[in-house]
Design a protein around this motif. Structure first.
Motif, PDB file in Angstrom:
ATOM      1  N   ALA A 170       0.833  -1.212   0.000  1.00 31.09           N
ATOM      2  CA  ALA A 170       0.000   0.000   0.000  1.00 31.09           C
ATOM      3  C   ALA A 170       0.866   1.260   0.000  1.00 31.09           C
ATOM      4  O   ALA A 170       0.457   2.306  -0.493  1.00 31.09           O
ATOM      5  N   ARG A 178      -2.788  -1.841  -3.920  1.00 30.67           N
ATOM      6  CA  ARG A 178      -2.410  -0.883  -2.881  1.00 30.67           C
ATOM      7  C   ARG A 178      -3.529  -0.757  -1.851  1.00 30.67           C
ATOM      8  O   ARG A 178      -3.972   0.327  -1.528  1.00 30.67           O
ATOM      9  N   SER A 324       1.412  -8.315  -3.071  1.00 25.24           N
ATOM     10  CA  SER A 324       0.880  -6.952  -3.164  1.00 25.24           C
ATOM     11  C   SER A 324       1.545  -6.090  -4.240  1.00 25.24           C
ATOM     12  O   SER A 324       0.875  -5.316  -4.909  1.00 25.24           O
ATOM     13  N   GLU A 325       2.876  -6.235  -4.443  1.00 23.81           N
ATOM     14  CA  GLU A 325       3.514  -5.395  -5.470  1.00 23.81           C
ATOM     15  C   GLU A 325       3.173  -5.909  -6.865  1.00 23.81           C
ATOM     16  O   GLU A 325       2.667  -5.180  -7.713  1.00 23.81           O
TER      17      GLU A 325
END
Lengths: 376, 137
Positions: A170, A178, A324-325
């Protein structure tokens, strides 16, 4: 050869849905940016190592890419260890440089399973199909269940890993996802293959990333701004299919880390930041154990209480990782490791002298470890 | 493709594995044992994975086993399994040593199974083919 070879440049595309781009085009963009970051002319590149796009297998892909990049490598090609490939190729490039086989190597990866094909993910499951044994997440779920049974690891402890990676993602402007995750939201997340939930599973992403590898001496002569020394590397291949694996709860990650830490001459205690392959949360937990950050069976307790979050004792996956990335298989962990050592990360960990990076492939079949230090 | 029309993925027989499936039709689960080093294994291979010897024989399992681990599918990766959700897939270790992928049946709520619990072979027919499944002993 500790520290005698460096990562001189990194480059990456956007991550997420990148329709109408081929993996060749994505690789070309990442390579162009990595060369610019290193300040190296393409004509100086004499080695090209590429992981085949997980989305689609293609014979002689390394030559197709070299042609598209206008490079005639002295050494190079495609390597396949699944997600362990990137660190293995960097290691091979370092050994080739050290032994006079090449001077400046580009190591690159592109993948487009989100908007392109997922053909290469469609592993043949053979006679086990009759039992409904399909898919990669259930393979990791099989390992997670055994870990829970042997050591009392809980779903909430796996959730703590997802929460950490999502918090870090995030804060990363380039991350595909994010959106922070709370433990309560994790508990509500859909079960895919019990005991794993959707939020235990990595993203599916298009994108590419590349690094430039050369000797520290060459980097100094070229005036490379922040060459990040490669202090250690190692590999280990568990190889057995999940059903035939004598132990489900430890892997050759232990052998890989042992080789890498011995080469670097450091211990896990000295590592201030880690980028650990998080295709599924259980992989991070077991890697922490197998690397010696905690003892076998203590991984669940280790990740509790924010220890692996930014500000904690050992921040893990500070750009968000695969959870997440980007779901890209591994290169983003290396580029984030380089940023952490340069001091240019979005969530910069202060006073981290060393960064350890793990890559792994298949259902924990393959493993590769990289230890980076700060620029001289 | 609906579950009704999806082709069920039945095992493909070949020269190597035909005795395995034939044995199940006759009510026995068989595995291979090396004639040189004595190790036992599944799935069928042409060479012993321990000493690489091509000299091996088929042997019948007694049917006792233990549960190494299991998962419960809540999404189907193959259309033919949509109607079976949730279903259980397990790694099972035979008393004789070899491990295989199988299903656990007759367990009620699969979430209350335990690792290492005792299992018993239960050969069932799947689309006309005898397959080795297991139930809690």
């Amino acid at each position: 050869m500790r520290g005698r070879v460096v990562i001189a440049g990194i480059g990456q595309t956007q991550f997420g849905a990148l329709p109408d781009r081929t993996t060749i085009s994505l690789n070309a963009e990442a390579v162009r940016k990595a060369l610019a970051d290193a300040g190296v002319e393409k004509s100086a590149v004499d080695a090209l190592f590429v992981k085949f796009p997980t989305s689609r297998f293609e014979a002689m892909y390394g030559q197709t890419l070299a042609g598209a990049l206008g490079i005639q490598p002295r050494i190079g090609g495609v390597w396949d260890q699944g997600g362990a490939t990137n660190i293995s190729m960097i290691s091979f490039a370092a050994m080739a440089i050290e032994n006079g086989q090449c001077e400046i190597a580009v190591v690159t990866l592109a993948d487009n399973p989100k908007t392109g094909t997922r053909q290469a993910y469609e592993k043949a499951w053979g006679e086990d199909e009759v039992f409904g044994w399909f898919g990669v997440p259930p393979g990791y779920a099989m390992i997670a269940r055994r870990h829970m049974g042997e050591f009392g690891t809980t779903s909430d402890q796996l959730g703590a890993i997802a929460v950490a990676c999502r918090r870090h993602g995030a804060a990363n402007p380039g991350a595909q996802l994010r959106k922070k995750l709370t433990l309560d939201e994790y508990r509500q997340s859909r079960i895919i293959a019990s005991p794993l939930r959707r939020d235990d599973c990595c993203l599916v992403s298009d994108g590419a990333a590349a690094v430039v590898v050369m000797s520290a001496e060459r980097a100094r002569r070229l005036g490379v701004k922040a060459p990040v020394p490669i202090l250690g590397f190692g590999q280990g291949q568990t190889s057995w299919e999940v059903a035939q694996r004598p132990s489900l709860t430890s892997t050759m990650a232990a052998a890989s880390a042992k080789t890498a830490f011995a080469m670097a001459g450091i211990t896990p205690r000295q590592v201030g930041v880690a980028q650990l392959y998080d295709c599924f949360t259980i992989a991070v937990l077991m890697t922490l154990e197998d690397y010696g950050f905690c003892t076998k069976g203590e991984g669940g307790r280790f990740v509790e209480g924010g220890r692996i979050e930014f500000g904690g004792e050992l921040p893990v996956n500070t750009a968000g990782g695969l959870l997440s990335e980007t779901g890209m298989p591994g290169m983003q962990l290396i580029t984030e490791g380089v940023r952490q050592m340069r001091g240019t990360a979005s969530l910069q960990v202060p006073r981290a002298e060393f960064c350890v990076v793990s890559n792994q492939g298949g259902i924990m079949h393959t493993h590769s470890t990289l230890i980076l230090g700060q620029p001289a | 493709m609906s579950a009704e029309t999806a082709e069920f993925p039945l095992p493909r027989r070949d020269a190597l594995n035909t005795p395995y499936w034939q044995s199940l039709e006759e009510g026995h689960l068989s595995f291979q044992r090396c004639g040189e080093c004595g190790k036992a294994w599944l799935p069928p291979r042409r060479e012993c994975p321990h000493c690489l010897s091509p000299e091996w024989r088929w042997e019948r399992a007694g049917g006792q086993a233990r549960l190494v681990s299991w998962v419960v599918y809540h999404i189907a990766y193959h259309a033919a399994f949509k109607d079976r959700l949730p279903y259980t897939v397990a790694v099972v270790e035979l008393a004789e040593g070899p491990r295989l992928i199988s299903n656990i049946v007759g367990a009620g709520d699969p979430e209350v199974l335990r690792i290492d619990q005792d299992l018993r072979l239960a050969i069932e027919h799947e689309h006309g083919v005898a397959v080795p499944r297991f139930r809690p002993a």
